[in-house]
Design an enzyme around this catalytic site. Structure first.
Site, mmCIF file in Angstrom:
data_model
loop_
_atom_site.group_PDB
_atom_site.id
_atom_site.type_symbol
_atom_site.label_atom_id
_atom_site.label_comp_id
_atom_site.label_asym_id
_atom_site.label_seq_id
_atom_site.Cartn_x
_atom_site.Cartn_y
_atom_site.Cartn_z
ATOM 1 N N ARG A 103 0.846 -1.195 0.000
ATOM 2 C CA ARG A 103 0.000 0.000 0.000
ATOM 3 C C ARG A 103 0.885 1.250 0.000
ATOM 4 N NH1 ARG A 103 -5.065 1.404 0.266
ATOM 5 N NH2 ARG A 103 -6.018 2.742 1.833
ATOM 6 N N THR A 392 -10.045 1.431 -7.865
ATOM 7 C CA THR A 392 -9.670 0.077 -7.430
ATOM 8 C C THR A 392 -10.065 -1.053 -8.404
ATOM 9 O OG1 THR A 392 -10.017 0.895 -5.174
ATOM 10 C CG2 THR A 392 -9.642 -1.445 -5.382
ATOM 11 N N THR A 410 -5.029 -0.421 -6.471
ATOM 12 C CA THR A 410 -5.821 0.803 -6.555
ATOM 13 C C THR A 410 -4.970 2.048 -6.766
ATOM 14 O OG1 THR A 410 -7.547 2.075 -5.412
ATOM 15 C CG2 THR A 410 -5.786 1.234 -4.038
ATOM 16 N N ASP A 432 -7.644 8.223 1.929
ATOM 17 C CA ASP A 432 -8.098 7.146 2.820
ATOM 18 C C ASP A 432 -7.686 7.404 4.267
ATOM 19 O OD1 ASP A 432 -9.570 5.724 1.029
ATOM 20 O OD2 ASP A 432 -8.064 4.203 0.622
ATOM 21 N N SER A 461 -7.629 0.847 4.796
ATOM 22 C CA SER A 461 -8.204 0.411 3.520
ATOM 23 C C SER A 461 -9.399 -0.503 3.774
ATOM 24 C CB SER A 461 -7.122 -0.368 2.758
ATOM 25 O OG SER A 461 -7.643 -0.974 1.609
HETATM 26 N N1 GLY Z 1 -8.625 3.068 -1.795
HETATM 27 C C1 GLY Z 1 -9.477 1.983 -1.599
HETATM 28 C C2 GLY Z 1 -9.188 1.218 -0.365
HETATM 29 O O1 GLY Z 1 -8.030 1.106 -0.017
HETATM 30 O O2 GLY Z 1 -10.079 0.717 0.276
#
Ligand code: GLY
Length: 584
Positions: A103, A392, A410, A432, A461
């Site tokens: 991430r 995503t 995403t 987020d 997330s």
């Molecule tokens: N940006 C979408 C997620 O991480 O849930």
């Protein structure tokens, strides 16, 4: 479902999504059956990229990496090299499950109050400083993630893995309906970027469906990545281009931020429920926790409200599902953050007495206010609400050795932060994070202190790549979804449809879905796959305030069926996004 009802449902879906249908038989092709290997992505060309790599001798990790890269080319609105994601991998040779977190991380200059009093960079939709331009971008994790999964589990060189995506970027891809629609929505922002501006012909208000989209700069970046690995992205010429673009668009990312990026391996979240082991994403995803809590609550209810029997879901079951999500979503708002930076008390949150208290708060014929399911760990904790978003992409791969890859990837909102660097669309994953405690963001939602931005932090997330194992520990299903906070509720329904309600992959994906996240206190129902009016009435009679939305996420899934003749792989790409699976 009767044959006639099914035929009518198929026709409806075909009309609604403009395909995917096989014109010769009028049968939908969003489900495919294979005996060797299968790939389910939300873009047909991306599924085929994974298939190509499997045919070239790669395994599920190689194919998942190639599919991911191809997705980023075919649908830069949803994912790509400028974003990040999660991998859940089952390795057949030693029956291990590994979770890789690639991430995006907040740049070192990030602070909890970084968005206070910062003006919107441009007018238009999703335009706050955490959603648009440089301050919205986390340090991309996708290049490091692709490299890690291939080096750790794959068989083929990275230079071969990138080839299908490089070819697509160089030769061009046909713009899909989903990309076209999103480009119309965000055209003004995209035209402020020197590269994305060139994608529009003349004064076009959107990228028309079928237009050839060529991305030569991205092709060069992919080639450099294939030759030099992630070092070619996180250092040198491409790293300088990322920092330059980010800073030009108001961000504070540095070369050091890029050089410091690391993939993190985490223990997957898992639990035994309804006769299966559900293995899914741990924090910083809150999605896995939401699903496992919901299943625990449902298992604690009397039989009538549990997901069992033959589908489709009934009003009592939909009611129980909606109620089961309210409490876990409140926990997410209050407690979740990057586990490397905040102390997450998962054992206390999942304590059997807490789950029992939530099951006891359930009323079979009344929708309870979310607060009735709120059991704070400490007294007098403030109410907070989490955010939603819509970019995503999820993919599943199963290979002939029995390896399974579930990847969710995403750039966050469509076309991420809506600027590019070295041909890559840069993410707006910073949205987020909670922008500040108690203050509403552009969606009218606020977030909690554990999820405030800070140097090197990963935002919470919902992405939840999931693999389900049978009683003997063998994988029977891969699933995951795209669609903001609706990701996890959609996955849970599609898995339950298959394993607990006896539906095949086609019907499990086609069935109407619901969503409830506690705040706002509304039961989201789909326009894409409407529930029958009589059933909606029965839910309304229980007190559920209905709010129609276009659809509840986009799910990709592969069902692994073992027979006396071998293995049958049934792969499905959600008709809501128009993808198709591939395989042999
Ligand atoms: N940006 C979408 C997620 O991480 O849930």
């Amino acid at each position: 479902m009767t044959r006639l009802a099914r035929a009518l449902a198929l026709l409806c879906f075909a009309l609604l999504v403009g395909g995917p249908t096989n014109e010769s038989t009028a049968e939908p092709s969003f489900v495919g059956e294979y005996t060797h290997h299968a790939v389910a992505a939300d873009q047909a060309v991306a599924s085929r990229a994974g298939h190509e790599i499997l045919e070239a001798g790669g395994n599920a990790a190689d194919a998942a990496a190639a599919t991911m890269l191809a997705l980023g080319v075919a649908n830069p609105a949803s994912s790509g090299m400028g974003g990040g994601g999660f991998l859940l991998y089952y390795r057949a040779s030693d029956q291990t499950l590994t979770f890789l977190d690639f991430r995006e991380r907040a740049p070192a200059a990030s602070t909890a109050d970084m968005y206070d009093d910062v003006a919107e960079p441009l007018p238009g939709p999703a335009n706050s400083a955490s959603q648009l331009h440089g301050l919205a971008s986390g340090v991309p994790g996708e290049p490091a993630g692709v490299e890690a999964m291939v080096r750790r589990f794959g068989k083929l060189p990275l230079s071969r893995i990138v080839e299908p995506a490089r070819r697509l970027a160089s030769e061009g891809v046909s713009v899909s309906e989903a990309v076209s629609r999103m480009s119309g929505y965000f055209a003004a922002h995209m035209k402020a970027d020197p590269l994305m501006r060139t994608w529009f012909e003349g004064d076009a208000a959107s990228l028309p469906v079928g237009q050839r989209l060529r991305q030569p700069e991205l092709a060069r970046t992919l080639q450099a990545f294939g030759r030099g690995g992630s070092r070619a992205i996180y250092t040198g010429r491409i790293a300088r281009a990322i920092v330059r673009a980010n800073n030009r668009f108001g961000g504070k990312m540095t070369l050091q931020d890029l050089a410091d990026y690391e993939v993190v391996e985490r223990a997957p979240a898992s639990a035994e429920r309804f006769g299966y082991r559900w293995v899914t994403a741990p924090p910083p995803s809150a999605g896995g926790f939401t699903m496992l809590q919901s299943l625990a609550i449902l298992e604690g209810l009397p039989e009538r409200w549990r997901p069992m029997g033959e589908g489709p879901a009934t009003a009592p079951l939909l009611h129980a599902l909606a109620e089961s999500w309210k409490g876990p979503f409140l926990d997410r708002e209050r407690y979740f953050g990057d586990p490397d930076h905040v102390e997450l008390q998962l054992d206390r949150l999942m304590a059997p007495e807490r789950i029992r208290a939530r099951a006891d708060a359930f009323h079979p014929t009344l929708a309870m206010p979310p607060e009735d399911y709120d059991f704070p760990l400490e007294p007098n904790e403030p109410d907070i609400v989490q955010s939603d978003n819509a970019g995503t992409s999820h993919l599943c791969v199963v290979d002939s050795e029995g390896n399974v890859a579930a990847v969710t990837t995403t750039v966050n909102l469509p076309f991420g932060a809506r600027y590019t660097a070295a041909g890559m669309v840069m993410n707006d994953e910073m949205d987020d994070f909670a922008r500040s405690v108690g203050e509403a963001n552009a969606f009218g939602l606020v977030g909690g202190a554990p999820n405030l931005p800070g140097p090197g932090k990963r935002p919470v997330s919902t992405m939840s790549p999931t693999i389900i194992l049978d009683g003997e520990g063998r994988p029977v299903l891969c699933a995951g979804a795209a669609g903001g906070s609706r990701i996890v509720t959609a996955i849970q329904q599609v898995v339950m449809n298959q394993l607990l309600l006896g539906m095949d992959v086609h019907d499990a994906l086609a069935a109407p879905r619901i969503h409830h996240q506690g705040h706002p206190n509304a039961l989201r129902v789909e326009e894409f796959a409407p529930l029958p009016e009589a059933l909606l009435d029965r839910l309304a009679a229980r007190g559920h305030e209905r709010e129609p939305i276009r659809n509840v996420a986009n799910v990709q899934t592969i069902r692994i069926v073992r027979t006396d003749d071998g293995v049958r792989l049934v792969a499905g790409s959600d008709p809501r996004k128009g993808g198709r699976p591939a395989g042999r």
